[in-house]
Design an enzyme around this catalytic site. Sequence first.
Site, PDB file in Angstrom:
ATOM      1  N   ASP A   1       0.705  -1.127   0.107  1.00  0.00           N
ATOM      2  CA  ASP A   1       0.053   0.112  -0.068  1.00  0.00           C
ATOM      3  C   ASP A   1       0.853   1.277  -0.060  1.00  0.00           C
ATOM      4  O   ASP A   1       1.724   1.401  -0.978  1.00  0.00           O
ATOM      5  CB  ASP A   1      -0.966  -0.038   1.249  1.00  0.00           C
ATOM      6  CG  ASP A   1      -1.919   1.116   1.539  1.00  0.00           C
ATOM      7  OD1 ASP A   1      -2.895   0.999   0.496  1.00  0.00           O
ATOM      8  OD2 ASP A   1      -1.890   1.992   2.138  1.00  0.00           O
TER       9      ASP A   1
ATOM     10  N   TYR B   1      -1.753  11.467   2.677  1.00  0.00           N
ATOM     11  CA  TYR B   1      -2.577  11.860   1.478  1.00  0.00           C
ATOM     12  C   TYR B   1      -2.762  13.069   1.221  1.00  0.00           C
ATOM     13  O   TYR B   1      -3.034  13.687   0.173  1.00  0.00           O
ATOM     14  CB  TYR B   1      -3.951  11.044   1.847  1.00  0.00           C
ATOM     15  CG  TYR B   1      -3.994   9.591   2.096  1.00  0.00           C
ATOM     16  CD1 TYR B   1      -4.291   9.009   0.873  1.00  0.00           C
ATOM     17  CD2 TYR B   1      -3.780   9.092   3.133  1.00  0.00           C
ATOM     18  CE1 TYR B   1      -4.327   7.504   0.805  1.00  0.00           C
ATOM     19  CE2 TYR B   1      -3.735   7.566   3.238  1.00  0.00           C
ATOM     20  CZ  TYR B   1      -4.129   6.864   2.222  1.00  0.00           C
ATOM     21  OH  TYR B   1      -4.223   5.685   2.228  1.00  0.00           O
TER      22      TYR B   1
ATOM     23  N   HIS C   1      -7.199  -6.670  -0.265  1.00  0.00           N
ATOM     24  CA  HIS C   1      -5.936  -5.566  -0.268  1.00  0.00           C
ATOM     25  C   HIS C   1      -4.965  -5.805   0.888  1.00  0.00           C
ATOM     26  O   HIS C   1      -3.909  -5.582   0.490  1.00  0.00           O
ATOM     27  CB  HIS C   1      -6.517  -4.309   0.105  1.00  0.00           C
ATOM     28  CG  HIS C   1      -5.746  -3.324   0.169  1.00  0.00           C
ATOM     29  ND1 HIS C   1      -5.222  -2.439  -1.022  1.00  0.00           N
ATOM     30  CD2 HIS C   1      -5.211  -2.604   1.419  1.00  0.00           C
ATOM     31  CE1 HIS C   1      -4.157  -1.576  -0.292  1.00  0.00           C
ATOM     32  NE2 HIS C   1      -4.511  -1.486   0.779  1.00  0.00           N
TER      33      HIS C   1
END
Length: 362
Positions: free
Chosen positions: A169, A281, A336
């Site tokens: 990730d 982010y 994921h």
Amino acid sequence: MARLRDCLPRLMVTLRSLLFWSLVYCYCWLCASIHLLKLLWSIGKGPAQTFRRLAREHPPACLSDPSLGTHCYVRIKDSGLRFHYVAAGERGKPLMLLLHGFPEFWYSWRHQLREFKSEYRVVALDLRGYGETDAPIHRENYKLDCLITDIKDILDSLGYSKCVLIGHDWGGMIAWLIAICYPEVVMKLIVINFPHPNVFTEYILRHPAQLLKSSYYYFFQIPRFPEFMFSINDFKALKQLFTSHSTGIGRKGCRLTTEDLEAYIYVFSQPGALSGPINYYRNIFSCLPLKHHMVTTPTLLLWGEKDAFMEVEMAEVTKIYVKNYFRLTILSEASHWLQQDQPDIVNKLIWTFLKEETRKKD
């Protein structure tokens, strides 16, 4: 006329930039509005439950399990930040450096710490802002340049010039960037469920399905509100990420135990523990696409096909950016959270890749 032709390329770049940022902020506020409605709905159903948070003063016992390794700290000279990591395997063995994703920490690599310590010095890091690693306050301290420099400086501080680099990730994003910017320090690159950064940037703008799956990227641009939404209902959103039918570990996967899940909640329930990770982010749109993007390191890309956040087609496209040996393995029933979901299969695939001779592409 000639002057107009000269100005046209710059005008197009300006218009594209304006369009891009308009999209980012419009989608950002749309996502924020949806989450605000969810909050109001939750308060309407039960205000006491919405704002309930259990006190967690002591970490779960699994975080001090001696079979996982030794808790260590290293302070980086340039930034002054202190990083926490768990190390397994003898000093002097080749280094395997593990970089986790969001919302995770070193513990997401517990299966790999046990598996690879026989032949490697395995180091599972808490990235900047996570867990017991220092968390700078300002958003600007989480730009990609800072995150890349952290890993290079940690390598130097650990006394290694090269490593096997594995990332999942966000850790995968950083691993790609290290391989691009400092190829000399990466013996082999293994990325789990994250495409080459340029593939991600281009794909998300052209495929509405991926734009929807990445809606949280936009929601996280809002100050403070995302951290609050994660904390309501005693961190229900965090629990659901790992356990729900849509985003959690699959039915055939190695599900988190109650203690495993409590370990995640303990770490992210600490004061300010969510702001650092979410600040990653808040910087991403100003850092992509990359100016330099080719990878020259032998690369293994592992992908869980049931990933709720990433379209599997991005994995296929990634190979065009690797000018060396490249292998892609897609696990059909995996989520994921691949290294936790299917640890035995993932470990076997990593062993195979590490032991085989790789030849650079012509």
